[in-house]
Motif scaffolding. Structure first.
Motif, mmCIF file in Angstrom:
data_model
loop_
_atom_site.group_PDB
_atom_site.id
_atom_site.type_symbol
_atom_site.label_atom_id
_atom_site.label_comp_id
_atom_site.label_asym_id
_atom_site.label_seq_id
_atom_site.Cartn_x
_atom_site.Cartn_y
_atom_site.Cartn_z
ATOM 1 N N PRO A 21 0.559 -1.235 0.315
ATOM 2 C CA PRO A 21 -0.037 0.149 -0.338
ATOM 3 C C PRO A 21 1.305 1.398 -0.102
ATOM 4 C CG PRO A 21 -0.673 -1.496 1.702
ATOM 5 C CD PRO A 21 0.292 -1.923 0.901
ATOM 6 N N GLN A 22 0.806 2.025 -1.018
ATOM 7 C CA GLN A 22 1.311 2.986 -0.711
ATOM 8 C C GLN A 22 0.915 4.357 0.623
ATOM 9 O OE1 GLN A 22 3.617 3.759 -3.079
ATOM 10 N NE2 GLN A 22 3.548 1.707 -3.388
ATOM 11 N N ASN A 23 -0.107 4.333 0.816
ATOM 12 C CA ASN A 23 -0.362 5.088 1.972
ATOM 13 C C ASN A 23 0.178 4.852 3.806
ATOM 14 O OD1 ASN A 23 -2.004 3.209 2.315
ATOM 15 N ND2 ASN A 23 -3.992 4.441 2.589
ATOM 16 N N GLU A 24 0.393 3.513 3.771
ATOM 17 C CA GLU A 24 1.260 3.656 5.105
ATOM 18 C C GLU A 24 2.595 4.263 5.452
ATOM 19 O OE1 GLU A 24 2.988 -0.551 5.172
ATOM 20 O OE2 GLU A 24 0.780 -1.437 4.962
ATOM 21 N N ASN A 25 2.085 4.831 6.378
ATOM 22 C CA ASN A 25 3.468 5.724 7.183
ATOM 23 C C ASN A 25 4.797 5.482 7.331
ATOM 24 O OD1 ASN A 25 0.871 7.062 7.542
ATOM 25 N ND2 ASN A 25 1.106 6.989 10.068
ATOM 26 N N THR A 26 5.727 5.505 6.991
ATOM 27 C CA THR A 26 6.810 5.027 7.226
ATOM 28 C C THR A 26 7.491 4.832 8.835
ATOM 29 O OG1 THR A 26 7.851 7.509 7.906
ATOM 30 C CG2 THR A 26 8.251 6.801 5.594
ATOM 31 N N LEU A 27 8.333 3.699 8.951
ATOM 32 C CA LEU A 27 8.012 3.769 10.277
ATOM 33 C C LEU A 27 9.063 4.803 11.688
ATOM 34 C CD1 LEU A 27 8.992 1.618 12.529
ATOM 35 C CD2 LEU A 27 11.495 1.648 11.929
ATOM 36 N N ALA A 28 9.361 5.708 10.986
ATOM 37 C CA ALA A 28 9.633 7.071 11.655
ATOM 38 C C ALA A 28 8.307 7.868 12.082
ATOM 39 C CB ALA A 28 10.956 8.338 11.478
ATOM 40 N N GLY A 29 7.355 7.835 11.289
ATOM 41 C CA GLY A 29 6.238 8.773 11.350
ATOM 42 C C GLY A 29 5.122 7.911 12.446
ATOM 43 N N SER A 30 5.063 6.806 11.860
ATOM 44 C CA SER A 30 3.974 5.722 12.892
ATOM 45 C C SER A 30 5.104 5.815 14.432
ATOM 46 C CB SER A 30 4.320 3.970 12.527
ATOM 47 O OG SER A 30 4.269 4.389 11.243
ATOM 48 N N ILE A 31 6.125 5.385 14.932
ATOM 49 C CA ILE A 31 6.956 5.723 16.239
ATOM 50 C C ILE A 31 6.404 6.938 16.517
ATOM 51 C CG2 ILE A 31 8.872 5.724 17.651
ATOM 52 C CD1 ILE A 31 9.982 4.074 15.351
ATOM 53 N N ILE A 32 6.118 8.114 16.152
ATOM 54 C CA ILE A 32 6.624 9.352 16.353
ATOM 55 C C ILE A 32 4.915 9.717 17.007
ATOM 56 C CG2 ILE A 32 5.847 11.502 16.091
ATOM 57 C CD1 ILE A 32 8.596 11.860 14.395
ATOM 58 N N LEU A 33 3.498 9.144 16.072
ATOM 59 C CA LEU A 33 2.415 8.865 16.353
ATOM 60 C C LEU A 33 2.072 8.320 17.325
ATOM 61 C CD1 LEU A 33 -0.200 9.860 14.793
ATOM 62 C CD2 LEU A 33 -0.202 7.313 13.808
ATOM 63 N N PHE A 34 2.672 6.300 17.112
ATOM 64 C CA PHE A 34 2.618 5.992 18.872
ATOM 65 C C PHE A 34 2.971 7.037 19.969
ATOM 66 C CE2 PHE A 34 4.110 3.081 21.671
ATOM 67 C CZ PHE A 34 3.382 2.641 21.935
ATOM 68 N N VAL A 35 4.481 7.385 20.435
ATOM 69 C CA VAL A 35 4.396 8.332 20.781
ATOM 70 C C VAL A 35 3.202 9.143 21.679
ATOM 71 C CG1 VAL A 35 6.349 9.275 22.147
ATOM 72 C CG2 VAL A 35 6.794 8.003 20.985
ATOM 73 N N VAL A 36 2.584 9.798 20.543
ATOM 74 C CA VAL A 36 1.624 11.155 21.077
ATOM 75 C C VAL A 36 0.852 10.907 21.015
ATOM 76 C CG1 VAL A 36 0.389 13.191 19.652
ATOM 77 C CG2 VAL A 36 2.509 13.214 19.400
ATOM 78 N N ILE A 37 0.055 9.918 21.029
ATOM 79 C CA ILE A 37 -1.196 9.009 21.390
ATOM 80 C C ILE A 37 -1.314 8.248 22.560
ATOM 81 C CG2 ILE A 37 -3.109 6.996 20.506
ATOM 82 C CD1 ILE A 37 -3.068 9.580 19.020
ATOM 83 N N MET A 38 0.415 7.256 22.622
ATOM 84 C CA MET A 38 0.822 6.777 24.374
ATOM 85 C C MET A 38 0.502 8.290 25.006
ATOM 86 S SD MET A 38 0.615 4.462 25.826
ATOM 87 C CE MET A 38 0.295 2.856 24.435
ATOM 88 N N ALA A 39 0.674 9.625 24.763
ATOM 89 C CA ALA A 39 1.509 10.550 26.120
ATOM 90 C C ALA A 39 0.083 11.177 25.964
ATOM 91 C CB ALA A 39 2.102 11.197 25.169
ATOM 92 N N LEU A 40 -1.006 10.588 25.054
ATOM 93 C CA LEU A 40 -2.170 11.369 25.285
ATOM 94 C C LEU A 40 -3.085 10.653 26.234
ATOM 95 C CD1 LEU A 40 -3.618 12.449 21.911
ATOM 96 C CD2 LEU A 40 -3.333 14.128 23.543
ATOM 97 N N PHE A 41 -2.746 8.733 25.915
ATOM 98 C CA PHE A 41 -3.461 8.350 27.096
ATOM 99 C C PHE A 41 -3.380 8.514 28.579
ATOM 100 C CE2 PHE A 41 -3.685 4.114 28.768
ATOM 101 C CZ PHE A 41 -4.909 3.471 28.804
ATOM 102 N N LEU A 42 -1.814 7.934 28.544
ATOM 103 C CA LEU A 42 -1.193 8.553 29.611
ATOM 104 C C LEU A 42 -1.338 9.845 30.698
ATOM 105 C CD1 LEU A 42 2.460 6.071 29.361
ATOM 106 C CD2 LEU A 42 -0.189 5.370 29.681
ATOM 107 N N GLY A 43 -1.617 10.530 29.795
ATOM 108 C CA GLY A 43 -1.875 11.482 30.472
ATOM 109 C C GLY A 43 -3.156 11.350 30.911
#
Length: 77
Positions: free
Chosen positions: A12-34
């Protein structure tokens, strides 16, 4: 008839890169833990930590499902 060797798997051409996925995961996890951390300030006289918890918790689910569009990616390919 074509053999399975001749067929190529298209990624698929619309998948995120590894770095983008990691950044997105960190942001969402920070919201959840907050949201969980805000519950440590909850008392019967102060309902605002619960409001913050619900808001951050909702954002932690809403952002990946709507803005990044990852809720319906299972049936695309």
């Amino acid at each position: 008839m074509s053999s399975k060797i001749d067929q190529q798997v298209k990624t698929p051409q619309n998948e995120n890169t590894l770095a983008g996925s990691i950044i997105l995961f960190v942001v969402i996890m920070a919201l959840f833990l907050g949201s969980i951390y805000s519950l440590s300030f909850l008392t019967l006289g102060n309902p605002w930590p619960m409001a913050v918890c619900l808001g951050l918790f909702a954002l932690a689910f809403w952002i990946p499902q709507t803005i990044t569009g990852r809720s319906d990616s299972a049936g695309e390919y």
